[in-house]
Design an enzyme around this catalytic site. Structure first.
Site, PDB file in Angstrom:
ATOM      1  N   ASP A   1       0.847  -1.190   0.000  1.00  0.00           N
ATOM      2  CA  ASP A   1       0.000   0.000   0.000  1.00  0.00           C
ATOM      3  C   ASP A   1       0.884   1.242   0.000  1.00  0.00           C
ATOM      4  OD1 ASP A   1       0.784  -0.671   2.702  1.00  0.00           O
ATOM      5  OD2 ASP A   1      -0.597   0.875   3.412  1.00  0.00           O
TER       6      ASP A   1
ATOM      7  N   GLU B   1       0.140  -0.795   5.927  1.00  0.00           N
ATOM      8  CA  GLU B   1       1.173  -0.179   6.756  1.00  0.00           C
ATOM      9  C   GLU B   1       1.035   1.329   6.787  1.00  0.00           C
ATOM     10  OE1 GLU B   1       4.916   1.587   8.048  1.00  0.00           O
ATOM     11  OE2 GLU B   1       3.968   1.831   6.096  1.00  0.00           O
TER      12      GLU B   1
END
Length: 447
Positions: A88, A150
């Protein structure tokens, strides 16, 4: 065939696949990009299969982003290493501010520009390329774990680790989500700050009122909010919240303090703008807490009517020093805000994500193996450094698997501009990072 020759043979394909991954706008924090994040996970899973993984799974828990777990079983008598990165990425900060489109990878002067090119899709491809160098048959057992949230603080990571505890167990963990002090100087990150944040809302009025008819006797929420937020720092720019841990630089952070001019240039400080805080630059970034206001909800200047604002809110981010506790820090921040809200304004504090800080002593055979492998790949000895950012996975994994040696490294450098405009990856450093990881697998097999 030597390891270096094998790595040289896979770099072009790894570069192409990195560009492919960068083109996917996997901004999990934005619900509009949920499907993009799932597409990114599917692409990572495909890359793992192509690198010879015996098993590949896309896993998630309720409310969480998709993560990829792939495994290469350990040969008889060999250890297992877990290779971590995340797929991500951060929001772009405004596509119009980029020199080239953020999700169209572009090479300029030996650097690849694009959101996620460094943080952390380069980490994903570092792992994949190192495994390809062994034609899918690494000399030790490998578990590839690529997280999908994250950049949102990894809120469901603890549940994910509990759900897949046995699948993720390993002897050594490599976290490819950190940076080096220079493109030809490798580093092991031995301390990380933690993170807590909260949404702060100040309310002063039931509804907007005319600023001329009531102003001077009635206050407005935006001014009250500004006064409250200003209380987070003292006159030097140090965080003024009582009860937070404030560490000192230790042997784990040995290295160059860095010239102020280099720091200013790398971070784009404007002429005449002073640095904030006290102590050396590494102390301020690695060992001290830091508070920042990441956003404010208030009327836009272009649309603002001539009224007193009844409510205003802000997102407050607090980086906490190694040795601090996220729950205690969140409590200290809340108490400070409650004590400093002006003029009897009504205050609401809503905690959001949090992640613990981390520190270690890089002592033992896995760390020695890493020093040998990285020194050979980069041509320079390994530095031990701290990092001001937070990687919630590190502390969480260390708690879940206390016997594993944790190596925090990566292929970013000060010019990578992680989370910023024109994020980029130095392609020469990327090649060195792949070679370092491939050599590490061989070193651990010999050990």
């Amino acid at each position: 065939m030597s390891v270096k020759t094998a790595v040289d043979g896979v770099l072009a394909g790894a570069r192409a696949d990195l560009e492919r991954l960068v083109r996917i706008p996997s901004i999990w924090a934005d619900p509009a990009h949920s499907e993009d994040t799932h597409a990114s996970a599917r692409t990572v899973a495909e890359l793992a299969r192509g690198a010879g993984a015996a098993t590949v799974r896309i896993v998630e828990v309720a409310g969480g982003a998709p993560a990829v777990v792939a495994q290469w079983p350990a040969p008889e008598g060999q250890p297992t290493i877990l290779l971590y990165a995340h797929h991500d990425v951060q929001p772009t900060g405004g596509d119009e501010h980029w020199t080239t489109p953020p999700f169209e990878p572009t090479e300029r002067d030996g650097r690849l520009y694009g959101r996620g090119a460094a943080d952390d899709k380069a980490g994903v491809l570092t792992h994949i390329a190192a495994l390809r160098a062994y034609a899918g048959r690494p000399p030790i057992g490998v578990t590839l774990f690529i997280e999908g949230e994250e950049e949102s603080g990894s809120p469901t990571l603890p549940a994910l680790l509990r759900a897949h505890h046995d699948l993720l167990a390993a002897d050594v963990v490599v976290i490819a989500d950190a940076a080096n002090p220079a493109v030809d100087v490798p580093a092991l990150t031995t301390s990380l700050r933690g993170l807590v944040d909260c949404v702060v809302e100040v309310a002063m009025l039931e509804h907007p009122v005319h600023s001329g008819m009531a102003g001077g006797a009635a206050g407005d929420a935006l001014t009250a909010l500004c006064r409250l937020l200003a209380s987070l720092h003292d006159e030097h720019g140090d965080v003024a919240v009582p009860g937070l841990v404030r560490g000192e630089r230790t042997a784990a952070g040995v290295g160059d303090d860095g010239a102020e001019a280099e720091f200013r240039a790398n971070n784009g400080l404007l002429d005449g703008v002073e640095l904030i805080g006290c102590g050396s630059i590494p102390e301020r970034i690695w060992c001290h807490p830091a508070a920042a206001i990441l956003g404010i909800d208030a009327p836009r200047v272009a649309d603002a009517p001539n009224v007193l604002v009844p409510r205003a809110r802000a997102l407050v981010s607090l980086r906490i020093a190694p040795g601090d506790d996220p729950a205690a820090a969140q409590h200290a921040l809340t108490e400070h805000l409650q004590a400093h809200v002006p003029w009897g304004a009504q205050l609401t504090v809503v905690p959001r994500t949090g992640g613990g800080p981390f520190s270690l002593e890089a002592i033992g055979d896995p760390y020695d193996a890493a020093r040998r492998a990285f020194a050979e790949a980069y041509g320079n000895d390994v530095r031990e450094i701290g990092m001001g950012g937070s990687i919630p996975f590190v502390a969480e994994f260390a708690r879940t698997f206390p016997g594993a040696a944790v190596l925090v490294t990566g292929v970013g450098d000060p010019a990578s501009h992680w989370h910023g405009i024109d994020e980029s990856l130095h392609l020469g450093m990327f090649a060195r990072g792949v070679l370092a990881e491939a050599l590490l697998l061989a070193e651990l097999a010999r050990g």
